[in-house]
Design a protein around this motif. Sequence first.
Motif, PDB file in Angstrom:
ATOM      1  N   THR A 153       8.552   7.748   6.921  1.00 11.89           N
ATOM      2  CA  THR A 153       7.190   7.616   6.412  1.00 11.89           C
ATOM      3  C   THR A 153       6.254   7.069   7.491  1.00 11.89           C
ATOM      4  OG1 THR A 153       7.460   5.335   5.642  1.00 11.89           O
ATOM      5  CG2 THR A 153       8.100   7.100   4.116  1.00 11.89           C
ATOM      6  N   MET A 154       4.944   7.127   7.194  1.00 21.62           N
ATOM      7  CA  MET A 154       3.938   6.562   8.100  1.00 21.62           C
ATOM      8  C   MET A 154       2.892   5.809   7.289  1.00 21.62           C
ATOM      9  SD  MET A 154       1.414   8.419  10.874  1.00 21.62           S
ATOM     10  CE  MET A 154       2.745   8.750  12.029  1.00 21.62           C
ATOM     11  N   GLU A 155       2.485   4.661   7.823  1.00 25.79           N
ATOM     12  CA  GLU A 155       1.401   3.901   7.218  1.00 25.79           C
ATOM     13  C   GLU A 155       0.084   4.488   7.743  1.00 25.79           C
ATOM     14  OE1 GLU A 155      -1.421   1.460   5.897  1.00 25.79           O
ATOM     15  OE2 GLU A 155      -1.081   1.404   8.059  1.00 25.79           O
ATOM     16  N   PRO A 156      -0.747   5.091   6.876  1.00 26.32           N
ATOM     17  CA  PRO A 156      -1.911   5.862   7.336  1.00 26.32           C
ATOM     18  C   PRO A 156      -2.882   5.077   8.206  1.00 26.32           C
ATOM     19  CG  PRO A 156      -1.480   6.284   5.020  1.00 26.32           C
ATOM     20  CD  PRO A 156      -0.593   5.140   5.431  1.00 26.32           C
ATOM     21  N   ASN A 157      -3.149   3.831   7.923  1.00 25.57           N
ATOM     22  CA  ASN A 157      -4.154   3.064   8.662  1.00 25.57           C
ATOM     23  C   ASN A 157      -3.709   2.694  10.073  1.00 25.57           C
ATOM     24  OD1 ASN A 157      -5.960   3.109   6.474  1.00 25.57           O
ATOM     25  ND2 ASN A 157      -4.969   1.307   5.554  1.00 25.57           N
ATOM     26  N   SER A 158      -2.446   2.268  10.206  1.00 27.79           N
ATOM     27  CA  SER A 158      -1.953   1.815  11.511  1.00 27.79           C
ATOM     28  C   SER A 158      -1.186   2.895  12.272  1.00 27.79           C
ATOM     29  CB  SER A 158      -1.035   0.606  11.318  1.00 27.79           C
ATOM     30  OG  SER A 158       0.132   0.976  10.594  1.00 27.79           O
ATOM     31  N   SER A 159      -0.815   3.977  11.580  1.00 24.84           N
ATOM     32  CA  SER A 159       0.018   5.052  12.140  1.00 24.84           C
ATOM     33  C   SER A 159       1.408   4.574  12.531  1.00 24.84           C
ATOM     34  CB  SER A 159      -0.657   5.704  13.360  1.00 24.84           C
ATOM     35  OG  SER A 159      -1.853   6.346  12.964  1.00 24.84           O
ATOM     36  N   ARG A 160       1.816   3.417  12.009  1.00 22.34           N
ATOM     37  CA  ARG A 160       3.180   2.942  12.252  1.00 22.34           C
ATOM     38  C   ARG A 160       4.164   3.730  11.393  1.00 22.34           C
ATOM     39  NH1 ARG A 160       2.912  -3.697  12.454  1.00 22.34           N
ATOM     40  NH2 ARG A 160       2.418  -3.881  14.679  1.00 22.34           N
ATOM     41  N   GLU A 161       5.325   3.979  11.992  1.00 20.84           N
ATOM     42  CA  GLU A 161       6.343   4.747  11.277  1.00 20.84           C
ATOM     43  C   GLU A 161       7.389   3.807  10.681  1.00 20.84           C
ATOM     44  OE1 GLU A 161       6.989   8.950  13.214  1.00 20.84           O
ATOM     45  OE2 GLU A 161       7.028   7.409  14.772  1.00 20.84           O
ATOM     46  N   GLY A 185       0.810  -1.214   0.000  1.00 23.24           N
ATOM     47  CA  GLY A 185       0.000   0.000   0.000  1.00 23.24           C
ATOM     48  C   GLY A 185       0.841   1.262   0.000  1.00 23.24           C
ATOM     49  N   GLN A 186       0.182   2.389   0.230  1.00 22.95           N
ATOM     50  CA  GLN A 186       0.831   3.694   0.181  1.00 22.95           C
ATOM     51  C   GLN A 186       1.318   4.123   1.571  1.00 22.95           C
ATOM     52  OE1 GLN A 186       1.177   5.857  -2.767  1.00 22.95           O
ATOM     53  NE2 GLN A 186       0.896   3.773  -3.567  1.00 22.95           N
ATOM     54  N   LEU A 187       2.507   4.668   1.610  1.00 24.63           N
ATOM     55  CA  LEU A 187       3.072   5.232   2.830  1.00 24.63           C
ATOM     56  C   LEU A 187       3.160   6.746   2.676  1.00 24.63           C
ATOM     57  CD1 LEU A 187       6.041   2.750   3.422  1.00 24.63           C
ATOM     58  CD2 LEU A 187       3.773   2.683   4.487  1.00 24.63           C
ATOM     59  N   ARG A 188       2.729   7.446   3.695  1.00 30.36           N
ATOM     60  CA  ARG A 188       2.815   8.905   3.655  1.00 30.36           C
ATOM     61  C   ARG A 188       4.235   9.354   3.976  1.00 30.36           C
ATOM     62  NH1 ARG A 188      -0.381  11.015   8.051  1.00 30.36           N
ATOM     63  NH2 ARG A 188       1.573  11.433   9.163  1.00 30.36           N
ATOM     64  N   GLU A 234      15.497  -0.071  -0.777  1.00 34.94           N
ATOM     65  CA  GLU A 234      16.430  -1.173  -0.555  1.00 34.94           C
ATOM     66  C   GLU A 234      16.167  -1.861   0.781  1.00 34.94           C
ATOM     67  OE1 GLU A 234      20.355   0.413  -0.961  1.00 34.94           O
ATOM     68  OE2 GLU A 234      20.008   1.144  -3.006  1.00 34.94           O
ATOM     69  N   LYS A 235      15.885  -1.080   1.812  1.00 36.72           N
ATOM     70  CA  LYS A 235      15.559  -1.634   3.130  1.00 36.72           C
ATOM     71  C   LYS A 235      14.560  -0.714   3.817  1.00 36.72           C
ATOM     72  CE  LYS A 235      19.727  -4.293   4.185  1.00 36.72           C
ATOM     73  NZ  LYS A 235      20.763  -4.588   5.191  1.00 36.72           N
ATOM     74  N   ARG A 236      13.738  -1.302   4.708  1.00 33.70           N
ATOM     75  CA  ARG A 236      12.818  -0.488   5.483  1.00 33.70           C
ATOM     76  C   ARG A 236      12.778  -1.023   6.911  1.00 33.70           C
ATOM     77  NH1 ARG A 236       8.471  -2.412   1.418  1.00 33.70           N
ATOM     78  NH2 ARG A 236       7.991  -4.516   2.132  1.00 33.70           N
ATOM     79  N   TYR A 237      12.696  -0.121   7.856  1.00 29.51           N
ATOM     80  CA  TYR A 237      12.649  -0.484   9.262  1.00 29.51           C
ATOM     81  C   TYR A 237      11.413   0.116   9.907  1.00 29.51           C
ATOM     82  CZ  TYR A 237      17.284  -2.553   9.516  1.00 29.51           C
ATOM     83  OH  TYR A 237      18.360  -3.380   9.352  1.00 29.51           O
ATOM     84  N   ARG A 238      10.745  -0.692  10.699  1.00 27.18           N
ATOM     85  CA  ARG A 238       9.555  -0.251  11.411  1.00 27.18           C
ATOM     86  C   ARG A 238       9.953   0.188  12.816  1.00 27.18           C
ATOM     87  NH1 ARG A 238       7.258  -4.828  11.384  1.00 27.18           N
ATOM     88  NH2 ARG A 238       7.706  -5.409  13.538  1.00 27.18           N
ATOM     89  N   LEU A 239       9.532   1.360  13.230  1.00 29.43           N
ATOM     90  CA  LEU A 239       9.817   1.873  14.558  1.00 29.43           C
ATOM     91  C   LEU A 239       8.696   1.420  15.492  1.00 29.43           C
ATOM     92  CD1 LEU A 239      11.004   5.473  13.635  1.00 29.43           C
ATOM     93  CD2 LEU A 239      12.420   3.513  14.223  1.00 29.43           C
TER      94      LEU A 239
END
Length: 310
Positions: free
Chosen positions: A44-52, A29-32, A78-83
Amino acid sequence: MTAVSFLGFFVLIMGNLLLRGGIDVGLTGQLRIDRIVGNNVILTMEPNSSREYVLFGKGIGFSCKGQKFIDAEDPRIEKRYRLDDRDKALHYHSLLEELDPEVVQISEQIIDEIRERLGTPVDPKVYFALPSHIQFVVYRLRNGMEIVNPFLYETKMCYPQEFKIAAKAAKMISEKFDVTIPEDEVGFLTYHVYSAAGSVTAGQMVQLTELMNEIVERIEGWREAPMSKKSSDYARLIMHLRYMMERILQNKESENPFSAEIKDKIPTEHRKAELIAKMIGERLNVKVSTDEIGYLAMHLYRLFRSVDTE
């Protein structure tokens, strides 16, 4: 607190703080886009879950300027990390606010140099650990605070290629911020260069270097004679300790088919090796195998023999 221990403590704290979270491979999906940290990093932030999420990719920040959203499966990532941890996320945001954009810019140039010279991908953590370190160093130098690195010789010996890259990085920092970078600081930068392309963090490298020197001091006490840093005995010992501790931290096995025989043939050196192994285990919270103890005992045997024959 000494200059080296304070710097080592700072590097260790930064290494533990930054990017504690998880790699979310199933994200869609889309990340803000909340913030472009640098040319290669965006927040970035995932709009539905508000996870960064922190996204990494060469040129991704530059190419996303003006965009409000980015697809979670964008090939530029290349890589993504969830806070995950809110407190850590707050610390992370605080760090971003404190970083000078010019420090971030020069850090990315240095990271590009590391990637090109070593020919390997870099650990995303370096995008935050390195600028944090550089900003701290520039502050210290501008305020006349001394940087002392008693482990400079060992660092140059163990990481010659990384030290050369760090020396070039020091020149870039010096020219950018009009400060004189001492060689002692080049040694500390070497830790970041090495950790950028390896699995051992800069904080761990500080720990390992300090521990290696404590081990050397203990061995010198047993030998009742100092070791010349320019001697082949010293070089062999330092290199063995470096690779041994890195293997242990990376959970890599080093088989020694003669470990039982070594314990029987040179019991005195084996007992001393066990004491060093206990020291390493307690300091790094790891278990040192009997195979590694056997190899270390062999090095001690050669060192004690060299004193006898001098």
